[in-house]
Design a protein around this motif. Structure first.
Motif, short mmCIF file in Angstrom:
data_model
loop_
_atom_site.label_atom_id
_atom_site.label_comp_id
_atom_site.label_asym_id
_atom_site.label_seq_id
_atom_site.Cartn_x
_atom_site.Cartn_y
_atom_site.Cartn_z
N TYR A 188 0.87 -1.14 0.02
CA TYR A 188 -0.16 -0.11 0.03
C TYR A 188 0.84 1.30 -0.01
CZ TYR A 188 -4.12 -3.02 0.88
OH TYR A 188 -4.98 -4.01 0.83
N ILE A 193 0.22 5.25 -4.57
CA ILE A 193 -1.14 5.02 -4.03
C ILE A 193 -1.91 6.20 -3.39
CG2 ILE A 193 -2.60 3.27 -2.68
CD1 ILE A 193 -0.03 1.47 -2.99
N HIS A 231 1.85 -4.97 -6.50
CA HIS A 231 2.70 -4.06 -5.83
C HIS A 231 3.84 -4.76 -4.81
CE1 HIS A 231 -0.95 -0.86 -5.73
NE2 HIS A 231 -0.28 -0.98 -6.92
#
Length: 275
Positions: A93, A126, A201
């Motif tokens: 993230y 992000i 990711h």
């Protein structure tokens, strides 16, 4: 360059450890023709918005003094900063991209190597946050290639907290009845299903360890694709994934070597792969 990666992730936030790598060349090679879905990283995912011409690629990499921010010497050094930030602070993230090089300067440091002073714009992809950062990259010289040494000041980006999302993802993967897997991230059309984006990711973060380790003044690495990633069974609180990724060196266009990479946790430093 194709990498087969075993990624071991810290199970709980605050667990100590630092990913290390062991790379062993294999006898076989991987032909990019065998991976028709392999495509370059998108600017959205990497922050790499520059397109280089052949003339720029041929520029003398040993230039000293003030550098053209749009040419390879400055861009190569700045890309190393991106890999450094991703290995130290990236997660499923939190990803860092190089948006722009504002200025660069290079100088020889005796016979030991060359030092680059950079002012760059780094994009946390992000959260869609951009910050102007100062960075220093030192490329050691010698018969044996050593990893570049990096210092970077990007406090605003590093203060972005992603612990809640990471803890939720950990619990989700740990509680799944079946082990998850995904292939061809992104596919040949550049598409990634939303529920597999954390795996994509994660592949970027894991591959950044090798791209940082292998970078020098003559390389410009990007990760092209996660060919496949599979969660492995564990008997403890760790999450473990087998990940096969494709890397691309824009300078040499090399994408044919096959390596096996093992990422493990050592005591003493905090893991940034999955806090």
């Amino acid at each position: 360059m194709a990498l087969r990666i075993i990624v071991i992730l810290a199970a709980l936030m605050g667990v100590t450890g630092s990913p290390t790598t062991t790379v062993r060349p294999e006898t076989s090679s991987v032909d990019t023709a065998a991976h028709p879905n392999s495509i370059p990283e998108t600017a959205e995912e990497t922050g790499q918005n520059e397109v280089f011409s052949e003339e720029e690629g041929a520029e003398d990499v040993m230039a000293t003094g003030e550098l053209n921010p749009n040419h390879y010497p400055a861009q190569r050094a700045a890309k190393v900063v991106q890999h450094y930030l991703t290995t130290r602070y990236g997660s499923p993230y939190r990803l860092f991209g190089l948006q722009r090089v504002h200025s660069g300067n290079a100088e020889d440091v005796g016979d030991s190597g060359r030092k680059y002073q950079l002012e760059i714009a780094v994009h946390e992809i992000i959260s869609n946050t951009t910050q102007k950062c100062s960075a220093e990259v030192f490329f050691p010289h010698g018969q044996k290639q050593e990893s570049p040494q990096v210092q970077a000041s990007c406090e605003e980006l590093l203060n972005i907290s992603t612990k809640a999302q990471e803890e939720a993802l950990y619990q989700q993967y740990k509680m799944n009845q079946t082990l998850i897997s995904a292939q061809n991230l992104p596919d040949s059309h550049g598409h990634i299903e939303p529920d597999t984006k954390p795996l994509w990711h994660l592949g970027i973060v894991a591959s950044s360890f090798i791209m940082l380790k292998e970078s020098n003044e003559n390389t410009l690495y990007n990760m092209a694709q996660v060919a496949n990633i599979t969660q492995l069974a564990t008997e403890n609180d760790q999450l473990k994934f087998d990940c096969h990724t494709l890397l691309h060196d824009m300078v040499s266009q090399v994408n044919t070597h096959n390596y096996e990479l093992l990422d493990a946790l050592e005591n003493g430093r905090k893991s940034k792969l999955f806090p």
